[in-house]
Design a protein around this motif. Structure first.
Motif, PDB file in Angstrom:
ATOM      1  N   UNK A 295      13.105 -17.955   2.319  1.00  0.00           N
ATOM      2  CA  UNK A 295      11.455 -18.277   2.607  1.00  0.00           C
ATOM      3  C   UNK A 295      11.028 -17.625   3.872  1.00  0.00           C
ATOM      4  N   UNK A 296      12.017 -17.164   4.958  1.00  0.00           N
ATOM      5  CA  UNK A 296      11.646 -16.588   6.101  1.00  0.00           C
ATOM      6  C   UNK A 296      11.374 -15.074   5.467  1.00  0.00           C
TER       7      UNK A 296
ATOM      8  N   UNK B 208       3.662 -11.192   6.099  1.00  0.00           N
ATOM      9  CA  UNK B 208       3.085 -10.840   7.313  1.00  0.00           C
ATOM     10  C   UNK B 208       2.503  -9.549   7.780  1.00  0.00           C
TER      11      UNK B 208
ATOM     12  N   UNK C  21      15.584  -8.198  11.739  1.00  0.00           N
ATOM     13  CA  UNK C  21      15.667  -9.662  11.671  1.00  0.00           C
ATOM     14  C   UNK C  21      17.089 -10.141  11.017  1.00  0.00           C
TER      15      UNK C  21
ATOM     16  N   UNK D 244       1.144  -5.976   7.561  1.00  0.00           N
ATOM     17  CA  UNK D 244      -0.223  -5.509   7.350  1.00  0.00           C
ATOM     18  C   UNK D 244      -0.396  -4.864   5.905  1.00  0.00           C
ATOM     19  N   UNK D 245       0.540  -3.904   5.553  1.00  0.00           N
ATOM     20  CA  UNK D 245       0.324  -3.102   4.204  1.00  0.00           C
ATOM     21  C   UNK D 245       0.958  -3.866   3.090  1.00  0.00           C
ATOM     22  N   UNK D 246       1.408  -4.969   3.290  1.00  0.00           N
ATOM     23  CA  UNK D 246       1.878  -5.599   2.143  1.00  0.00           C
ATOM     24  C   UNK D 246       0.757  -6.621   1.321  1.00  0.00           C
ATOM     25  N   UNK D 247       0.758  -6.130   0.236  1.00  0.00           N
ATOM     26  CA  UNK D 247      -0.505  -7.031  -0.523  1.00  0.00           C
ATOM     27  C   UNK D 247      -0.053  -8.364  -1.346  1.00  0.00           C
TER      28      UNK D 247
ATOM     29  N   UNK E 207      16.295 -21.108   3.363  1.00  0.00           N
ATOM     30  CA  UNK E 207      15.390 -21.092   4.608  1.00  0.00           C
ATOM     31  C   UNK E 207      15.562 -19.520   4.724  1.00  0.00           C
TER      32      UNK E 207
ATOM     33  N   UNK F 197       9.545   2.166   5.860  1.00  0.00           N
ATOM     34  CA  UNK F 197       9.869   1.753   7.138  1.00  0.00           C
ATOM     35  C   UNK F 197       9.630   0.423   7.952  1.00  0.00           C
ATOM     36  N   UNK F 198       8.528  -0.030   7.642  1.00  0.00           N
ATOM     37  CA  UNK F 198       8.167  -1.187   7.966  1.00  0.00           C
ATOM     38  C   UNK F 198       8.835  -2.176   7.161  1.00  0.00           C
TER      39      UNK F 198
ATOM     40  N   UNK G  72       0.770  -0.899   0.200  1.00  0.00           N
ATOM     41  CA  UNK G  72      -0.081   0.184  -0.007  1.00  0.00           C
ATOM     42  C   UNK G  72       0.960   1.083  -0.047  1.00  0.00           C
TER      43      UNK G  72
ATOM     44  N   UNK H 108       8.128 -14.857   4.020  1.00  0.00           N
ATOM     45  CA  UNK H 108       6.826 -14.913   4.748  1.00  0.00           C
ATOM     46  C   UNK H 108       6.601 -13.764   5.629  1.00  0.00           C
ATOM     47  N   UNK H 109       7.792 -13.340   6.140  1.00  0.00           N
ATOM     48  CA  UNK H 109       7.750 -12.064   7.151  1.00  0.00           C
ATOM     49  C   UNK H 109       7.182 -10.922   6.423  1.00  0.00           C
TER      50      UNK H 109
END
Lengths: 583, 163
Positions: free
Chosen positions: B60-61, B68, B28, B70-73, B57, B19-20, B12, B64-65
């Protein structure tokens, strides 16, 4: 001064064009979400919200004025853990917000739905280093599930709804909403979008049937199975399904610290807690199993120790709602992204569909005999002959004298581990502890939250003399609201868990862990208008607990315990069962 | 094996989203080799092209992250399929005497463009795949690169035939 007349909800429903202030919208929205309790602390930037709260919503919300914003978030968190409903905190800008950071990080690590509303300086001043300004959205980005700065009053109701959806669904977590003062004062018509759908947020909750089939096959084939159950079982209320599956297939269950209570601690199939301070039996079982069913757990380093040695001969089924938890620390054979309850229900149906063969129990006989042997080999134990109080004895007596019925909160360290080992939890949501972040100072405010939620239940904070001092100011809160929280301090004059590590791994150099310079906790309780009791010998423990539990209102029970008692068994950090220290 | 992966992320177009994403990487301990971001055809969304390295691995992480947030479509690992990638680079080189014609020669060969010129420097614009960029940089290095600006890679999945 004349009061501004504000229309009632019914009037507004009839007339959606009536404009109300942001402060008013916030509180109407919380009402629409079914919130009935708010923990908080006022300040300049949120003064409008507090004004509207006291003026027009005093009958709608119980407001609990804590004495530090960190405690507001822990209390909201404790309320959420005890009830399953989201907890709500309301604080001011700047330091009010920064004080919530530890609370948010605590809730984030343990996946607890908490909504924190922070005041903010007016939008025109944002970025100007205004008085009590902090970029709280920036600060809390990594320790919230999501956060928002509301810059227009028109976006407020929608943002609050979005915050509640995100906080309470999928893998729950804390969400912070930052509210500039001018947005709280600006007016707009109110409509609460309860049916809001978020285009970019759709957690997977339904398990993929082929994976369930595969998991069911493995469960029926296994000869040395173990269920490893975590906090996700409690979050999704899958405890009944867990029990049904375990009993149906005769599966032993071990729980993480966060999972305690998701399976009855007194159940014959319970192995107790696993991990660093888990039972010998549970750790041996996981080490020796041929199938591990992990549900709502995330293979935390305190559980696995040396990852290469963890369940190394086992096929692993991993049920978790968060895809990032799967294959993060350990490779698994059957990944199942789903709500634990849905997955367990499907698993039960799949096993029933295939039918449990009559020889199934017989097949697991050797395994259960081995589990029993491990149990008799090494039980949890402590010296019962001393006149000096053993902290384990205090927890054991608390368990006995409360018949296991209390809601227990803990601080962090030895007190937490002894509580986890010696208090058996039969029901979910009765053990509230900071597992992931390990926040000293969590237990007391969390107990406040639980007690507010359940005024008639017995709520006990099992504390250490170090941790309790991290939020001791909440004695004023329990006094103000007549909350009968009981605090049991296992007082050893040390930061005990660190001291234990120093004893074991740092040549007994007790670097800055002696905290004998402490207040007299009995007098301290009295200073706050609470009751203080003290036990100094083993023979006094029972009577102090009895008196403490019988006394109405808040009580501190100060147990002067063996100074250098350790928590055992112990798997050293990064070690395996081979390195388990038994005493 | 630490392979390079090109990850395309539809997000979005809201304040704080970059920043997110970058915070997730740094928090991470994941690596961002390059990141290019701008609004899509629909200004409500932005497209990020992230080049990152890591073992399977880890990749993949990372994916997935990202999902996760919220603003990622949408998140796609373009490396798993067929894609076209380009990067644009501005290169300022010292170009005096005989070196000047060498630079201009290379500019022609690589179908680059001269975008700025002084008595002793030439600034060229070149776009292409990573190997093309690497090649021109290697050839210009002995001439003397004074400054270099890279946009980071942008990449798009190849359209399926017949669609």
């Amino acid at each position: 001064m004349t009061k501004t007349p504000i229309c009632t909800l019914s009037e507004r429903e009839l007339n959606p064009t009536v404009k109300i202030s942001g402060a008013h919208i916030l509180l109407e929205s919380l009402k629409a979400e079914g919130v009935d309790t708010i923990f908080g602390y006022p300040g300049g930037a949120v003064i409008d919200v507090f004004d509207v709260l006291a003026r027009h919503f005093s009958g709608d919300f119980r407001f609990v004025l804590v004495r530090h914003e960190q405690a507001a978030v822990h209390a909201a968190d404790g309320y959420a853990r005890a009830t399953g409903k989201p907890g709500v905190a309301l604080v001011t800008s700047g330091p009010g917000g920064t004080n919530t950071v530890t609370g948010l990080a605590t809730a984030y690590m343990d996946s607890i739905p908490v909504l924190v509303f922070t005041g903010q300086v007016p939008t025109a001043l944002i970025g100007n280093d205004a008085f009590q300004e902090a970029d709280i959205v920036g600060i809390t980005r990594p320790c919230t599930k999501h956060n928002h700065l509301v810059s227009r009053v028109e976006d407020l109701a929608r943002t609050i709804r979005e915050a509640f959806i995100v906080a309470t669904t999928g893998r729950p977590g804390p969400v912070l909403v930052d509210l500039p003062k001018d947005v709280m004062q600006a007016k707009t018509p109110f409509h609460y979008p309860l049916d809001l759908e978020l285009a970019t947020y759709k957690p997977t909750v339904k398990a993929h049937p082929p994976s369930i089939k595969r998991a069911a096959d493995l469960l029926l084939e296994a000869r040395r199975p173990v269920i490893y159950a975590g906090g996700g079982v409690i979050t999704s209320a899958a405890h009944q399904e867990l029990r049904t599956l375990a009993e149906m297939l005769f599966l032993p269950v071990t729980m993480t610290l966060m999972g305690l209570g998701c399976f009855p601690g007194t159940h014959p199939l319970s192995l107790g807690m696993l991990g660093m301070h888990g039972t010998y039996r549970a750790n041996m079982a996981v080490s020796g199993c041929d199938l591990l069913l992990a549900v709502g757990a995330r293979f935390d380093d305190r559980v696995t120790g040396k990852i290469e040695e963890f369940a190394k001969d086992a096929k692993i089924i991993h049920i978790d709602i968060d895809p990032t938890s799967i294959q993060k620390n350990i490779g698994v054979d059957v990944p199942i992204v789903a709500d634990a309850r849905d997955a367990m229900a499907q698993l039960i149906a799949a096993v029933r569909g295939q039918g449990v063969p009559p020889e199934h129990r017989e097949n697991l006989k050797d395994w259960h005999a081995q589990l029993t042997a491990w149990r008799s080999e090494q039980r949890l134990r402590f010296d019962r002959t001393t006149e000096t109080i053993k902290p384990q004895y205090v927890v054991e007596k608390l368990y006995e004298l409360t018949a296991g019925r209390a809601i227990i909160t803990t601080e962090v360290g030895q007190n937490q581990m002894w509580a986890a080992q010696y208090y058996l939890f039969d029901e979910p949501r009765t053990f509230l502890t900071s597992g992931g972040l390990g926040t000293m100072g969590y237990g007391f405010p969390a107990a406040v939250g639980a007690q507010v939620a359940f005024p008639d239940k017995l709520v006990i904070d099992i504390a250490g003399d170090g941790s309790i001092q991290m939020n001791i100011q909440e004695l004023a809160t329990v006094k103000q609201y007549k909350l009968p929280v009981k605090i049991a301090i296992l007082n050893n004059g040390f930061l005990g868990m660190v001291r234990q590590w120093q004893e074991r791994f740092y040549d007994q150099l007790y670097a800055h862990t002696d905290i004998t310079a402490a207040p007299d906790f009995v007098k301290l309780a009295e200073a706050y208008g609470a009751v203080g009791l003290r036990a100094e010998t083993t023979s006094e423990v029972e009577s102090v607990i009895k008196r403490g539990l019988e006394t109405p209102g808040p009580v501190i029970m100060d147990f002067v315990v063996e100074r250098e008692e350790g928590v055992y068994p112990m798997v050293p950090a990064g070690g395996s069962v081979k390195n388990m220290i038994l005493v | 094996m630490e392979d390079s992966h090109v990850i395309s992320v539809l997000v979005e177009n809201k304040p704080g989203v970059l920043a997110r994403v970058s915070g997730m990487f740094s928090g991470r301990g994941f690596n961002i080799h390059s990141l290019a971001v701008a609004p899509t055809l629909d200004p409500e969304y932005s497209r990020m092209t992230i080049v990152t390295q890591g073992k399977e691995q880890i990749i993949e992480q990372i994916i997935k992250q990202l999902r996760k947030l919220v603003n990622v479509v949408k998140v796609q690992d373009l490396t798993r399929g067929d894609y076209v990638d380009r990067e644009m680079v501005l290169i300022r080189v010292r170009a005096t005497g005989p070196k000047r014609s060498e630079v201009l020669n290379l500019t022609d060969i690589f179908r680059a463009k001269v975008v700025d010129v002084t008595h002793d420097t030439v600034t060229i614009e070149v776009s292409g795949t990573q190997s093309k960029i690497d090649a021109i940089l290697e050839l210009l290095a002995p001439v003397g690169i004074l400054d270099l600006l890279r946009t980071g890679m942008v990449a798009i999945q190849r359209a399926r035939k017949g669609s």
